[in-house]
Design a protein around this motif. Structure first.
Motif, short mmCIF file in Angstrom:
data_model
loop_
_atom_site.label_atom_id
_atom_site.label_comp_id
_atom_site.label_asym_id
_atom_site.label_seq_id
_atom_site.Cartn_x
_atom_site.Cartn_y
_atom_site.Cartn_z
N LEU A 364 0.86 -1.18 0.00
CA LEU A 364 0.00 0.00 0.00
C LEU A 364 0.90 1.22 0.00
CD1 LEU A 364 -2.63 1.66 0.41
CD2 LEU A 364 -2.39 1.24 2.87
N VAL A 365 0.65 2.15 -0.93
CA VAL A 365 1.38 3.41 -0.95
C VAL A 365 0.79 4.28 0.16
CG1 VAL A 365 2.05 5.42 -2.29
CG2 VAL A 365 1.73 3.22 -3.43
N VAL A 366 1.61 4.63 1.15
CA VAL A 366 1.11 5.33 2.33
C VAL A 366 1.36 6.83 2.25
CG1 VAL A 366 1.32 5.51 4.84
CG2 VAL A 366 1.40 3.28 3.74
N GLU A 367 2.52 7.24 1.74
CA GLU A 367 2.81 8.66 1.67
C GLU A 367 3.87 8.93 0.63
OE1 GLU A 367 5.15 10.30 5.01
OE2 GLU A 367 5.14 8.26 5.83
N GLU A 368 4.00 10.20 0.27
CA GLU A 368 5.04 10.61 -0.67
C GLU A 368 6.39 10.58 0.03
OE1 GLU A 368 3.91 14.42 -2.10
OE2 GLU A 368 2.30 13.64 -3.40
N GLY A 369 7.43 10.25 -0.74
CA GLY A 369 8.77 10.25 -0.22
C GLY A 369 9.53 11.46 -0.70
N THR A 370 10.85 11.40 -0.63
CA THR A 370 11.67 12.49 -1.12
C THR A 370 11.80 12.38 -2.64
OG1 THR A 370 13.67 11.19 -0.73
CG2 THR A 370 12.96 12.66 1.02
N GLY A 371 11.89 13.53 -3.29
CA GLY A 371 11.97 13.53 -4.75
C GLY A 371 10.73 12.90 -5.34
N ASP A 372 10.91 12.15 -6.40
CA ASP A 372 9.78 11.49 -7.07
C ASP A 372 9.67 10.05 -6.61
OD1 ASP A 372 7.66 11.01 -8.74
OD2 ASP A 372 8.89 10.71 -10.53
N SER A 373 9.45 9.88 -5.31
CA SER A 373 9.33 8.53 -4.75
C SER A 373 8.10 8.46 -3.84
CB SER A 373 10.58 8.15 -3.96
OG SER A 373 10.67 8.90 -2.76
N VAL A 374 7.70 7.23 -3.54
CA VAL A 374 6.61 7.02 -2.58
C VAL A 374 7.04 5.96 -1.58
CG1 VAL A 374 4.66 7.72 -4.03
CG2 VAL A 374 5.53 5.36 -4.18
N LYS A 375 6.49 6.09 -0.37
CA LYS A 375 6.77 5.13 0.70
C LYS A 375 5.61 4.15 0.79
CE LYS A 375 9.17 8.73 3.31
NZ LYS A 375 9.18 9.55 4.55
N GLU A 395 0.46 7.00 -6.24
CA GLU A 395 0.26 8.05 -5.25
C GLU A 395 -0.34 7.42 -3.99
OE1 GLU A 395 -4.07 9.67 -6.82
OE2 GLU A 395 -2.23 10.69 -7.49
N PRO A 396 -0.29 8.15 -2.86
CA PRO A 396 -0.82 7.58 -1.61
C PRO A 396 -2.25 7.07 -1.77
CG PRO A 396 0.41 9.57 -1.14
CD PRO A 396 0.34 9.47 -2.64
#
Length: 430
Positions: A364-375, A395-396
């Motif tokens: 599950l994408v939970v939040e945006e990361g740094t740069g063009d990444s997702v956590k 996206e989240p």
């Protein structure tokens, strides 16, 4: 409560993370002081842009290490180049920013605000299921603020969870001072029933993470709880059961409601029931009565159960607690023991993430990361970073299947295999 000093370097994102850290610390009753010399813990939110910046970060971390009893380093350089701090022999905990508040708590129960109302933060719904705990730990000041456990009904919490999902929550975080004793004040521990009903009765695509549950409360429901995890894909296979020490003598002095064997029985039950899961636990290093032998027992337990997520905290006195009256061990002993445990922790966690390389996971994408990444979070709540997210339209709130390609000690990197509709539905695109 702890006195903290925080320094933030770098971009607006880092400043936002520091504000979130401070908000959580204030909610837990900790307070900020003017400088590291007055603090129980110093927090450095680091930046990494060019080599000069990296040198400055290492220099400042060395200074802070000498100026305060405990140092936590977070931010971009900590996560991308955490080994640089260890190579410089800097005695610090290297943490993701959202793990910092937990590390500052000195083993105490989390302390939410005055109410137990749910909160929606992005795609994350935070659901406090009860307030208070059943413990009387000698070092914990939280109990003075929260009192004994007070549990709303299962029906009430299910409706709160339903409202969060209908409002857009894709991840429900079940929280409380001790989720394992939810319902105990009403005569029966109700956590397995609550989780089963949330997963069975609420429509929609979402996942559920269970917050801290002390081993003393979990032990009596360990098989029932593990069976619920095995039954529902919506539940992250993740438990946070803070053991605090590997010595029964120290646990007795701490007035913890479990002993080492009970903790190990919890781990064994989940190992036997689940193929893939994450154990998160906490250790307090340097409790006033902890001997070298006691510390060795904690190290042995850490190596035996090999948790995939570990919080190591140096003991610090909290005013008004019984442990505050005990003669402390001194900073040098605590630092040496903390360093040994933290180094072993990093080896254990890195090995867990190394084992993930080459495997595929539903996330599950939970939040945006740094740069063009997702956590993202996988089935066992392990963090996987997917880069170039915009190219994939991630996206989240999205579900996806990823292949783990590498790791950075405390998190993994993954490449998108396909996007998915959620844990209970068919794939929707490749």
């Amino acid at each position: 409560m702890a006195r903290y000093h925080i320094e933030t370097y770098g971009c607006t994102s880092n400043r936002g993370e520091s504000r979130a850290i401070e908000s959580a610390l204030r909610d837990a009753g900790h307070y900020r002081v003017d400088g590291p010399e007055e603090a129980d813990v110093a927090i450095m939110n680091s930046c990494t842009v060019v080599e000069k910046t990296e040198r400055n970060m290492l220099r400042r971390a060395k200074e802070l290490e000498q100026e305060t009893a405990d140092l936590i380093v977070t931010g971009c350089m900590a996560l991308a180049q955490g080994d640089d701090f260890r190579e410089e022999d800097i005695d610090a905990q290297i943490l993701h920013w959202d793990d910092v508040p937990t590390a500052v708590t000195n083993g105490e129960c989390p302390t939410p605000g005055p109410g137990v109302e749910p909160v929606l933060d992005g795609v994350v719904g935070i659901l406090p299921i009860a307030r208070g705990c059943m413990s009387n730990c000698s070092y914990c000041i939280t109990k003075f603020a929260t009192g004994r456990v007070d549990s709303p009904s299962v029906e009430e919490n299910v409706e709160k969870a339903r409202a969060l999902v209908h409002a857009g929550a894709k991840e429900l975080r079940i929280t409380g001072q001790d989720t394992g004793v939810y319902g105990w004040d009403k005569g029966d521990r109700k956590l397995p029933e609550l989780l089963d009903r949330i997963c069975s009765e609420i429509e929609g695509d979402f996942r559920v993470r269970v917050g801290m549950a002390n081993p003393g409360g979990v032990h009596g429901i360990r098989q029932e709880l593990a069976d619920v995890f095995a039954e529902h894909d919506k539940l992250y296979n993740f438990i946070h059961a803070p053991v605090q020490s590997g010595s029964d003598e120290v646990l007795e002095h701490m007035r913890r409601q479990h002993r080492v064997d009970k903790f190990k029985e919890i781990v064994e039950t989940f190992d036997e029931t689940l193929d893939y899961w994450t154990l998160s636990t906490d250790f307090i290093v340097g409790y006033p009565t902890e001997t070298d032998e006691d510390h060795a027992k904690s190290m042995d337990l850490l190596r035996e159960v090999h948790p995939e997520k570990i919080n190591v905290t140096r003991f610090s006195k909290r005013p008004g607690t019984d442990a505050a009256d005990l003669k402390g061990l001194g900073g040098t002993i605590k630092k040496e023991r903390s360093k040994e445990m933290s180094e072993t922790k990093m080896d254990i966690v890195a090995a867990a993430y190394e084992d993930m390389v080459g495997t595929e996971h539903d996330v599950l994408v939970v939040e945006e990361g740094t740069g063009d990444s997702v956590k993202c979070r996988d089935e066992a709540y392990r963090q996987i970073i997917v880069q170039n997210a915009s190219e994939h339209g991630l996206e989240p709130g999205d579900f996806a299947r990823v292949k783990v390609t590498a790791h950075q000690t405390v998190y993994a990197f993954g490449e998108l295999v396909e996007t998915r509709a959620g844990p209970d539905r068919e794939r929707v695109s490749a």
